[in-house]
Design a protein around this motif. Structure first.
Motif, PDB file in Angstrom:
ATOM      1  N   ARG A  70       0.870  -1.181   0.000  1.00  0.00           N
ATOM      2  CA  ARG A  70       0.000   0.000   0.000  1.00  0.00           C
ATOM      3  C   ARG A  70       0.900   1.221   0.000  1.00  0.00           C
ATOM      4  NH1 ARG A  70      -5.232  -1.081   2.417  1.00  0.00           N
ATOM      5  NH2 ARG A  70      -5.417   1.167   2.701  1.00  0.00           N
ATOM      6  N   ILE A  71       0.500   2.223  -0.783  1.00  0.00           N
ATOM      7  CA  ILE A  71       1.349   3.398  -0.994  1.00  0.00           C
ATOM      8  C   ILE A  71       0.526   4.661  -0.804  1.00  0.00           C
ATOM      9  CG2 ILE A  71       2.709   4.667  -2.727  1.00  0.00           C
ATOM     10  CD1 ILE A  71       3.187   1.808  -4.020  1.00  0.00           C
ATOM     11  N   ALA A  72       1.129   5.645  -0.099  1.00  0.00           N
ATOM     12  CA  ALA A  72       0.546   6.990  -0.024  1.00  0.00           C
ATOM     13  C   ALA A  72       1.693   7.980   0.083  1.00  0.00           C
ATOM     14  CB  ALA A  72      -0.388   7.122   1.174  1.00  0.00           C
TER      15      ALA A  72
ATOM     16  N   ILE B  39      -1.091  10.212   4.238  1.00  0.00           N
ATOM     17  CA  ILE B  39       0.281  10.660   4.026  1.00  0.00           C
ATOM     18  C   ILE B  39       0.321  11.495   2.753  1.00  0.00           C
ATOM     19  CG2 ILE B  39       2.625   9.894   3.456  1.00  0.00           C
ATOM     20  CD1 ILE B  39       2.152   7.488   5.311  1.00  0.00           C
ATOM     21  N   THR B  94     -10.448   2.060   3.992  1.00  0.00           N
ATOM     22  CA  THR B  94      -9.670   1.046   4.717  1.00  0.00           C
ATOM     23  C   THR B  94      -8.210   1.489   4.814  1.00  0.00           C
ATOM     24  OG1 THR B  94      -9.411  -0.121   2.616  1.00  0.00           O
ATOM     25  CG2 THR B  94     -11.127  -0.905   4.094  1.00  0.00           C
ATOM     26  N   PRO B  95      -7.909   2.381   5.765  1.00  0.00           N
ATOM     27  CA  PRO B  95      -6.532   2.855   5.899  1.00  0.00           C
ATOM     28  C   PRO B  95      -5.645   1.822   6.591  1.00  0.00           C
ATOM     29  CG  PRO B  95      -8.127   4.282   7.063  1.00  0.00           C
ATOM     30  CD  PRO B  95      -8.792   2.993   6.756  1.00  0.00           C
ATOM     31  N   ILE B  96      -4.359   1.912   6.300  1.00  0.00           N
ATOM     32  CA  ILE B  96      -3.347   1.283   7.147  1.00  0.00           C
ATOM     33  C   ILE B  96      -2.655   2.413   7.893  1.00  0.00           C
ATOM     34  CG2 ILE B  96      -1.166   0.005   7.204  1.00  0.00           C
ATOM     35  CD1 ILE B  96      -2.103  -1.580   4.803  1.00  0.00           C
ATOM     36  N   ARG B 111       0.557   8.197  10.912  1.00  0.00           N
ATOM     37  CA  ARG B 111       0.602   8.453   9.470  1.00  0.00           C
ATOM     38  C   ARG B 111      -0.293   7.407   8.816  1.00  0.00           C
ATOM     39  NH1 ARG B 111       5.484   8.189   6.563  1.00  0.00           N
ATOM     40  NH2 ARG B 111       5.143  10.213   5.587  1.00  0.00           N
ATOM     41  N   ALA B 112      -1.247   7.841   8.026  1.00  0.00           N
ATOM     42  CA  ALA B 112      -2.241   6.931   7.459  1.00  0.00           C
ATOM     43  C   ALA B 112      -1.966   6.685   5.985  1.00  0.00           C
ATOM     44  CB  ALA B 112      -3.643   7.495   7.646  1.00  0.00           C
ATOM     45  N   VAL B 113      -1.785   5.422   5.657  1.00  0.00           N
ATOM     46  CA  VAL B 113      -1.516   5.016   4.276  1.00  0.00           C
ATOM     47  C   VAL B 113      -2.832   4.622   3.631  1.00  0.00           C
ATOM     48  CG1 VAL B 113      -0.171   3.466   2.805  1.00  0.00           C
ATOM     49  CG2 VAL B 113       0.730   4.127   5.055  1.00  0.00           C
ATOM     50  N   TRP B 114      -3.367   5.504   2.800  1.00  0.00           N
ATOM     51  CA  TRP B 114      -4.519   5.154   1.982  1.00  0.00           C
ATOM     52  C   TRP B 114      -4.601   6.141   0.845  1.00  0.00           C
ATOM     53  CZ3 TRP B 114      -9.112   8.185   1.581  1.00  0.00           C
ATOM     54  CH2 TRP B 114      -9.209   9.240   2.488  1.00  0.00           C
ATOM     55  N   ASP B 119      -8.738   3.252  -2.152  1.00  0.00           N
ATOM     56  CA  ASP B 119      -9.071   2.695  -0.836  1.00  0.00           C
ATOM     57  C   ASP B 119     -10.342   3.287  -0.241  1.00  0.00           C
ATOM     58  OD1 ASP B 119      -6.721   1.159  -0.936  1.00  0.00           O
ATOM     59  OD2 ASP B 119      -5.554   2.878  -0.255  1.00  0.00           O
TER      60      ASP B 119
END
Lengths: 123, 123
Positions: A70-72, B39, B94-96, B111-114, B119
């Motif tokens: 997963r990328i942001a 992010i 659905t964040p990571i 820090r939220a990866v989405w 997503d």
């Protein structure tokens, strides 16, 4: 930095950890990049210390497989498995790596989330 | 900081994002903690800006569910889903999230990866 470029670098990283030289892996990193694997271990920040770290893996019979990524923004989070053979036994570790990238697409930090107590298994 | 305490705080966070007040969510954070969600967005670093961020979610009809969590050292990585209702439509993201904790178990950075493009889905 495009997410496509980051994704390609992540895929290269996992492939090289599974079948490349330590030099090829470390060439994906920017100068001064840091590696903390697993998180809580000493932070490595010189090319020499990264070569030592990846050199230890490169000496093993091994294979890797990327589970998901997963990328942001400048950050990728991904899970992969590393299977190593030692005599008759095989071991598999499944880290989740957090990687940040610079504008040139090089890795500036890698922090690996895994716990030897739960994420390392004999298979 | 024990991984059990970090896990409990992650579970509380996801529950409170789904059904708590903004104040209750922000009380999990240390003073000066930073939030970057997703992010690439501006980094929030004051209690006021965190209350604004979580207050926007708290005003919605919503629910959350924790999918998985992995912990190493001072860091947790976890995926959860946030479902919100807007009129006849429901949306799910659905964040990571990547969270770091201080010695008292408070969140010092999230820090939220989405990616809104991939997503966030209408369900």
């Amino acid at each position: 930095m495009s997410s496509e470029k980051i994704r390609a670098t992540v895929e290269s990283y996992v492939e090289l950890v599974g079948a490349g030289t330590a030099e090829a892996v470390v060439d994906l990193f920017a100068e001064g990049a840091t590696v903390e694997d697993p998180i809580g271990a000493d932070v490595r920040s010189t090319r020499e210390s990264l070569l030592e770290f990846y050199g230890a893996i490169a000496g093993l019979e091994r294979s890797t497989s990327l589970s998901w990524v997963r990328i942001a923004g400048d950050t990728a989070v991904f899970e992969f498995s590393l299977t190593t053979a030692a005599g008759d036994a095989s071991f598999q570790v499944t880290p989740i790596d957090i990687m940040r990238f610079d504008d040139d697409g090089r890795v500036v930090s890698m922090r690996a989330v895994w716990d030897p107590a739960t994420d390392l298994k004999q298979i």
